[in-house]
Write an enzyme that holds these catalytic residues in place. Sequence first.
Site, PDB file in Angstrom:
ATOM      1  N   ASP A  74       0.818  -1.212   0.000  1.00  0.00           N
ATOM      2  CA  ASP A  74       0.000   0.000   0.000  1.00  0.00           C
ATOM      3  C   ASP A  74       0.855   1.268   0.000  1.00  0.00           C
ATOM      4  O   ASP A  74       0.667   2.144   0.816  1.00  0.00           O
ATOM      5  CB  ASP A  74      -0.898  -0.077   1.250  1.00  0.00           C
ATOM      6  CG  ASP A  74      -1.866   1.086   1.364  1.00  0.00           C
ATOM      7  OD1 ASP A  74      -2.321   1.575   0.329  1.00  0.00           O
ATOM      8  OD2 ASP A  74      -2.155   1.487   2.514  1.00  0.00           O
ATOM      9  N   GLU A  76       3.474  -8.107   7.340  1.00  0.00           N
ATOM     10  CA  GLU A  76       2.213  -8.753   7.007  1.00  0.00           C
ATOM     11  C   GLU A  76       2.324  -9.800   5.913  1.00  0.00           C
ATOM     12  O   GLU A  76       1.557  -9.773   4.942  1.00  0.00           O
ATOM     13  CB  GLU A  76       1.161  -7.702   6.632  1.00  0.00           C
ATOM     14  CG  GLU A  76       0.862  -6.757   7.762  1.00  0.00           C
ATOM     15  CD  GLU A  76      -0.433  -5.973   7.564  1.00  0.00           C
ATOM     16  OE1 GLU A  76      -0.982  -5.974   6.460  1.00  0.00           O
ATOM     17  OE2 GLU A  76      -0.897  -5.385   8.553  1.00  0.00           O
ATOM     18  N   TYR A 100      -6.449  -3.148  12.953  1.00  0.00           N
ATOM     19  CA  TYR A 100      -7.296  -2.011  12.575  1.00  0.00           C
ATOM     20  C   TYR A 100      -8.723  -2.167  13.077  1.00  0.00           C
ATOM     21  O   TYR A 100      -9.669  -1.873  12.354  1.00  0.00           O
ATOM     22  CB  TYR A 100      -7.240  -1.849  11.052  1.00  0.00           C
ATOM     23  CG  TYR A 100      -5.885  -1.336  10.595  1.00  0.00           C
ATOM     24  CD1 TYR A 100      -5.636   0.023  10.538  1.00  0.00           C
ATOM     25  CD2 TYR A 100      -4.851  -2.210  10.277  1.00  0.00           C
ATOM     26  CE1 TYR A 100      -4.398   0.514  10.156  1.00  0.00           C
ATOM     27  CE2 TYR A 100      -3.599  -1.734   9.893  1.00  0.00           C
ATOM     28  CZ  TYR A 100      -3.380  -0.375   9.839  1.00  0.00           C
ATOM     29  OH  TYR A 100      -2.148   0.107   9.467  1.00  0.00           O
ATOM     30  N   GLU A 120       1.104  -1.399  14.086  1.00  0.00           N
ATOM     31  CA  GLU A 120       0.205  -0.548  13.290  1.00  0.00           C
ATOM     32  C   GLU A 120      -1.167  -0.510  13.936  1.00  0.00           C
ATOM     33  O   GLU A 120      -1.717  -1.553  14.305  1.00  0.00           O
ATOM     34  CB  GLU A 120       0.040  -1.074  11.848  1.00  0.00           C
ATOM     35  CG  GLU A 120       1.251  -0.868  10.975  1.00  0.00           C
ATOM     36  CD  GLU A 120       1.046  -1.315   9.523  1.00  0.00           C
ATOM     37  OE1 GLU A 120      -0.113  -1.346   9.059  1.00  0.00           O
ATOM     38  OE2 GLU A 120       2.057  -1.628   8.877  1.00  0.00           O
TER      39      GLU A 120
HETATM   40  C1  GCB Z   1      -1.328  -2.411   6.693  1.00  0.00           C
HETATM   41  C2  GCB Z   1      -0.028  -2.321   5.993  1.00  0.00           C
HETATM   42  C3  GCB Z   1       0.316  -0.902   5.582  1.00  0.00           C
HETATM   43  C4  GCB Z   1      -0.928  -0.226   5.025  1.00  0.00           C
HETATM   44  C5  GCB Z   1      -1.970  -0.174   6.123  1.00  0.00           C
HETATM   45  C6  GCB Z   1      -3.275   0.479   5.667  1.00  0.00           C
HETATM   46  O1  GCB Z   1      -1.630  -3.330   7.372  1.00  0.00           O
HETATM   47  O2  GCB Z   1       1.018  -2.887   6.722  1.00  0.00           O
HETATM   48  O3  GCB Z   1       1.331  -0.942   4.627  1.00  0.00           O
HETATM   49  O4  GCB Z   1      -0.664   1.042   4.535  1.00  0.00           O
HETATM   50  O5  GCB Z   1      -2.281  -1.459   6.537  1.00  0.00           O
HETATM   51  O6  GCB Z   1      -3.414   1.679   5.824  1.00  0.00           O
HETATM   52  O7  GCB Z   1      -4.127  -0.229   5.128  1.00  0.00           O
END
Ligand code: GCB
Length: 593
Positions: free
Chosen positions: A162, A415, A470, A505
């Site tokens: 991403d 990941e 997330y 994250e």
């Molecule tokens: C993740 C990735 C990261 C992305 C992020 C997102 O899990 O490790 O590279 O940018 O999510 O914002 O979706």
Amino acid sequence: MLRPQDTSTRERKSLTGLWEFRLDPTRAGRSARWFADSLPDAVRAPVPASYNDVFADATVRDHVGDVWYQTTARVPRGWEGRRVVLRFDSATHRAVVWVGDTKVAEHEGGYTPFEADVTSLLAPGDEVRITAVVNNELSFQSIPPGIVEDTPQGLRQLYFHDFFNYAGLHRAVWLYATPTTYVSDVTVVTDRHGSTGLVRYAVQSSGDADHTVQVTLRDAEGRTVATGDGAGGELSVGDAHLWAPGDGYLYELEVELVDAEGATLDSYLQTVGIRTVEVRGIQFLINGEPFYFKGFGKHEDSAVRGKGYDDAFLVHDFALLDWIGANSFRTSHYPYADEVYDYADREGVVILDEVAAVGQNVELAGGIFGGKSYVTFSPETVNDVSREVHAQAIRELVARDKNHPSVVLWSIANEPESQTPESREYFEPLFALTRELDPTRPVGFANFALASHGKCLVSDLGDVLMLNRYYGWYVNTGDLVAAEQAWQTELEAWATEGKPIIITEYGADTVAGLHSVAPVPWTEEYQVEYLEMNHRVFDRVDAVVGEHVWNFADFATMSGVRRVDGNKKGVFTRDRRPKAAAHLLRRRWTRDA
Ligand code: GCB
């Protein structure tokens, strides 16, 4: 690999500036030998910078394949009789380099340096032509992986990560001179006994002249605190001033090669931060003290220059880290420029150092980016060849960064698929390799949500658990109550592993300036409430030893229905203005200061 330096025996010449540049859409240049003369039909492009955004031209931005860079340089007249080396701090993702008509280097991997001894090809005082063909194609055998599709409209690059596939010469290029008998590598490992600091060193040298090795360790005021003879040894520093988070105290080790008369043949300077790193139970210890990581996953990313290194952004980003109370960051998702680690060493900022293995998870990417479905680990996709490329990237990472006190952990992937037996088979030797290369630092990888506790077959190989989650964004979107419960349940399950957990994250896309009374996703208010919810969960789980918000700043990505002008999970905008969340983090991270 040692850095180019100016010392009493070494000089370097930076080749940054405007280079001749052109695309090679039909891949004609290699067979037409474009290196053998002035680059035909070239324009001028800045080095360092990604080439993608500097021209107002979508063809350049979206180019897939080779581009050519060329410059001429005058070899300093004083370099007579010296060994001359041409070094690229990086070329993304691979390059072939010629000096005059002679091919001197070929390198795979976009984020680590490479160099060539070019002494026999140059005469001091002469002008020399340097040409590089840089290729940005990603395949299942590259780190990171991708797929180039040959479509009726031309080549199209798909990838599973991403961030925008910026390419070019992102970092400095150097010509440097050393004596012909020279220091070729230095390794420093530090320890402490009570208040005494221990500095173990190992020096490699090359060249014909008879020599011995002498080392001198000086403190920050330039006073000699220890000396040693021989290519390896241990120096003791009484009452050592330790390197510590927030206190980037550095000693300097001068490594000299000395001839029989005692004359210095070569001198190389290595900064040394005396500190220890250890994982014990659920704690991450620096100098024996429990450390809590506060900070971000970052990117090398800014407008116009893309991933091009920039001194102003370096200093500014560290100033913002300091302002907000961060003590650490992860070099997500690739090794950053050398200058970043030097600065972190001096500022006492802690780094989780990551190799460019991001996106070895085509299932996840298929879902997120709407790409086709493939199997991640198979003879046709990520295979033994890919693993060797990955292994080499780890070797180059450790070789480059092993002496930085700021680096406290090697992150060998972000990941990846990690819930299948194939993934375990793939990663087991890579963990073993990393530990063999550096037994002194913990090793880990950032785990993704689908390989949750009980499903992940790779996490037990790591010294720490690094979780990217997330809740409240990709799952339980907008429902922070449900998110809090689900997150707490998963985190408690991970805590039973008895290892420290770093949340590598957590984040929510947020459009700066978008407001709402109710906490609605994409608003600044939602980002604040989302972070507060996460913090409540972290504070209830003892094994959590760190929180890295995704992301420090908004950054460019490929286009997609989930991305509006890039990824907006930044706590700062792309031009580094704070969103409301920045003030929340500042309150949390500076409250004990
Ligand atoms: C993740 C990735 C990261 C992305 C992020 C997102 O899990 O490790 O590279 O940018 O999510 O914002 O979706």
